[in-house]
Design a protein around this motif. Sequence first.
Motif, short mmCIF file in Angstrom:
data_model
loop_
_atom_site.label_atom_id
_atom_site.label_comp_id
_atom_site.label_asym_id
_atom_site.label_seq_id
_atom_site.Cartn_x
_atom_site.Cartn_y
_atom_site.Cartn_z
N THR A 113 0.84 -1.21 0.00
CA THR A 113 0.00 0.00 0.00
C THR A 113 0.87 1.25 0.00
OG1 THR A 113 -0.02 0.11 2.40
CG2 THR A 113 -1.79 -1.17 1.36
N ILE A 114 0.27 2.34 -0.42
CA ILE A 114 1.00 3.61 -0.41
C ILE A 114 1.30 3.99 1.04
CG2 ILE A 114 -1.16 4.98 -0.57
CD1 ILE A 114 2.10 6.07 -2.19
N ASP A 137 0.84 13.51 7.95
CA ASP A 137 1.56 14.79 8.03
C ASP A 137 2.74 14.82 7.07
OD1 ASP A 137 -0.12 15.85 9.86
OD2 ASP A 137 1.19 15.51 11.61
N ALA A 138 3.48 13.71 7.02
CA ALA A 138 4.63 13.63 6.12
C ALA A 138 4.15 13.76 4.67
CB ALA A 138 5.38 12.32 6.33
N ALA A 139 3.05 13.08 4.35
CA ALA A 139 2.51 13.13 2.99
C ALA A 139 2.05 14.55 2.65
CB ALA A 139 1.36 12.14 2.84
N ARG A 140 1.45 15.21 3.63
CA ARG A 140 1.01 16.60 3.40
C ARG A 140 2.21 17.49 3.09
NH1 ARG A 140 -2.27 15.97 7.95
NH2 ARG A 140 -4.37 15.42 7.25
N ALA A 141 3.24 17.37 3.91
CA ALA A 141 4.43 18.22 3.73
C ALA A 141 5.14 17.90 2.41
CB ALA A 141 5.38 18.05 4.90
N ALA A 142 4.94 16.70 1.91
CA ALA A 142 5.55 16.32 0.63
C ALA A 142 4.60 16.62 -0.53
CB ALA A 142 5.92 14.84 0.66
N ASP A 143 3.47 17.25 -0.23
CA ASP A 143 2.47 17.61 -1.25
C ASP A 143 1.94 16.40 -2.00
OD1 ASP A 143 2.22 20.40 -1.04
OD2 ASP A 143 4.15 20.68 -2.05
N ILE A 144 1.67 15.33 -1.29
CA ILE A 144 1.12 14.17 -2.00
C ILE A 144 -0.12 13.63 -1.31
CG2 ILE A 144 2.63 12.42 -0.90
CD1 ILE A 144 2.70 11.04 -3.68
N HIS A 145 -0.47 14.21 -0.18
CA HIS A 145 -1.64 13.74 0.58
C HIS A 145 -2.93 13.79 -0.25
CE1 HIS A 145 -4.18 13.05 4.10
NE2 HIS A 145 -4.85 14.16 3.80
N GLU A 146 -3.18 14.93 -0.86
CA GLU A 146 -4.42 15.10 -1.63
C GLU A 146 -4.49 14.10 -2.79
OE1 GLU A 146 -6.88 17.06 -0.75
OE2 GLU A 146 -5.69 17.80 0.97
N ARG A 147 -3.35 13.93 -3.40
CA ARG A 147 -3.26 13.00 -4.53
C ARG A 147 -3.60 11.58 -4.06
NH1 ARG A 147 -4.16 11.28 -8.60
NH2 ARG A 147 -2.81 10.27 -10.11
N LEU A 191 -5.44 10.76 -1.55
CA LEU A 191 -6.88 10.67 -1.25
C LEU A 191 -7.70 10.47 -2.53
CD1 LEU A 191 -7.36 13.30 1.58
CD2 LEU A 191 -7.01 10.83 1.77
N SER A 192 -7.12 10.82 -3.68
CA SER A 192 -7.85 10.62 -4.94
C SER A 192 -7.64 9.22 -5.51
CB SER A 192 -7.42 11.69 -5.96
OG SER A 192 -6.15 11.34 -6.51
N PHE A 193 -6.75 8.43 -4.91
CA PHE A 193 -6.54 7.04 -5.38
C PHE A 193 -7.78 6.21 -5.00
CE2 PHE A 193 -1.59 7.24 -4.74
CZ PHE A 193 -1.49 8.06 -5.86
N PRO A 194 -8.03 5.11 -5.72
CA PRO A 194 -9.24 4.31 -5.49
C PRO A 194 -9.43 3.90 -4.02
CG PRO A 194 -7.94 3.39 -7.31
CD PRO A 194 -7.20 4.57 -6.80
N ASP A 195 -8.38 3.41 -3.39
CA ASP A 195 -8.51 3.00 -1.98
C ASP A 195 -7.72 3.92 -1.05
OD1 ASP A 195 -10.13 0.71 -2.50
OD2 ASP A 195 -8.35 -0.29 -3.30
N LYS A 196 -7.56 5.14 -1.47
CA LYS A 196 -6.81 6.13 -0.67
C LYS A 196 -5.48 5.56 -0.18
CE LYS A 196 -10.89 8.78 0.47
NZ LYS A 196 -11.97 7.99 -0.16
N SER A 217 3.78 8.37 -11.16
CA SER A 217 4.65 9.13 -12.06
C SER A 217 5.98 9.41 -11.37
CB SER A 217 3.97 10.45 -12.43
OG SER A 217 4.01 11.31 -11.31
N GLY A 218 6.95 9.86 -12.12
CA GLY A 218 8.26 10.19 -11.56
C GLY A 218 8.15 11.21 -10.43
N GLY A 219 7.35 12.23 -10.66
CA GLY A 219 7.17 13.28 -9.65
C GLY A 219 6.51 12.74 -8.39
N GLU A 220 5.53 11.85 -8.58
CA GLU A 220 4.83 11.26 -7.43
C GLU A 220 5.77 10.37 -6.63
OE1 GLU A 220 0.40 11.23 -9.49
OE2 GLU A 220 1.63 9.43 -9.54
N LYS A 221 6.59 9.62 -7.35
CA LYS A 221 7.52 8.74 -6.66
C LYS A 221 8.53 9.55 -5.85
CE LYS A 221 8.65 5.82 -10.05
NZ LYS A 221 9.34 4.67 -10.68
N GLN A 222 8.96 10.66 -6.43
CA GLN A 222 9.92 11.48 -5.68
C GLN A 222 9.25 12.06 -4.43
OE1 GLN A 222 12.20 14.71 -7.56
NE2 GLN A 222 13.99 13.79 -6.60
N ARG A 223 7.96 12.35 -4.55
CA ARG A 223 7.25 12.85 -3.38
C ARG A 223 7.10 11.80 -2.30
NH1 ARG A 223 3.21 17.08 -6.03
NH2 ARG A 223 4.38 16.56 -7.86
#
Length: 307
Positions: free
Chosen positions: A143-144, A162-172, A174-179, A192-198
């Motif tokens: 899982t993510i 909190d870590a995901a929020r600070a990395a700007d990936i939390h919202e993204r 939450l948009s995944f099928p099973d969050k 994507s490359g950008g998401e993986k880096q986040r």
Amino acid sequence: LMELYMPLNWFGTYYRAIQKNFVDMENMFDLLKEEEEIVDAPGCSPLLTAGGGIEFSNVTFGYSPEKVVLRNVSFTVPAGKTVAIVGPSGAGKSTIMRLLFRFYDVQTGAIMIDGQNIKLVQQQSLRKAIGVVPQDTVLFNNTIFYNIEYAKLGASDDAVYDAARAADIHERILSFPDKYETKVGERGLRLSGGEKQRVAIARTLLKAPIIVLLDEATSALDTHTERNIQAALARVCANRTTIVVAHRLSTVIHADEILVLQQGSIAERGRHEELVLREDGIYADMWQQQLKNLDAEQSGGSDNGDA
Ligand code: ATP
């Protein structure tokens, strides 16, 4: 010599691939316990960190005896400061990172953290002190949530969010099928490359190491993504001793010191403002080249507007 490059088995190939790209050193050690070239010195103590100041003192190193890759490299990164390493491909930039993580031992010279030789401290404590944000992050087929939590297993849900929020990936997420329970990796949702880096940034924020090693992406991300990543990267490096293999002008401009590495030696060093003015300087040349590329991109961009 060719034998060195021949894979012994699948693990060998994978191990070398990871070493080569400086990819995910942190995960690497858990994935492949068998390659134990580096061992703890008998009776060694844990690293005692006090700010995470780094010193490379006359470091010489080669992967094989025939070829020296780093030659007499000396530099310091004072606690909380940022050093950027630039230089052509193969100059030895990633090797510096691998040595600090003690992927290999130096042949001569020493690497110190807060005055302690990293050869003489417990590896586990060394790796706990260092967070790595690689160019290309390896995701587990899990899982993510696990992929972020991995940096600190047993962390609370809130700490992971909190870590995901600070990395700007939390919202993204939450948009995944099973969050947060969405499976990612080769057999799950491909990021994507950008998401993986986040994800790597979120992991590192959760780990909260005193030292951060950052390998900036060479590939261009779109401007919006780029801006968001820069903000997240700034958060992960803030108040931490940072070494960055730099490909971004914004990074070198803000670095406390830039090391220009060429064929394993430090050819130039200083701040951007000094180096850029140096006549016939390597850095000054690189800078001019960058400006030209930027110009070309911009005039290229206006030619093919997708209206
Ligand atoms: P790039 O910008 O392309 O990532 P770099 O400056 O990071 O390059 P390094 O990856 O540090 O360069 O490599 C320095 C030299 O060491 C190169 O000649 C490379 O081929 C060699 N090298 C790197 N990893 C290994 C390895 N695992 N075994 C043998 N040689 C290696």
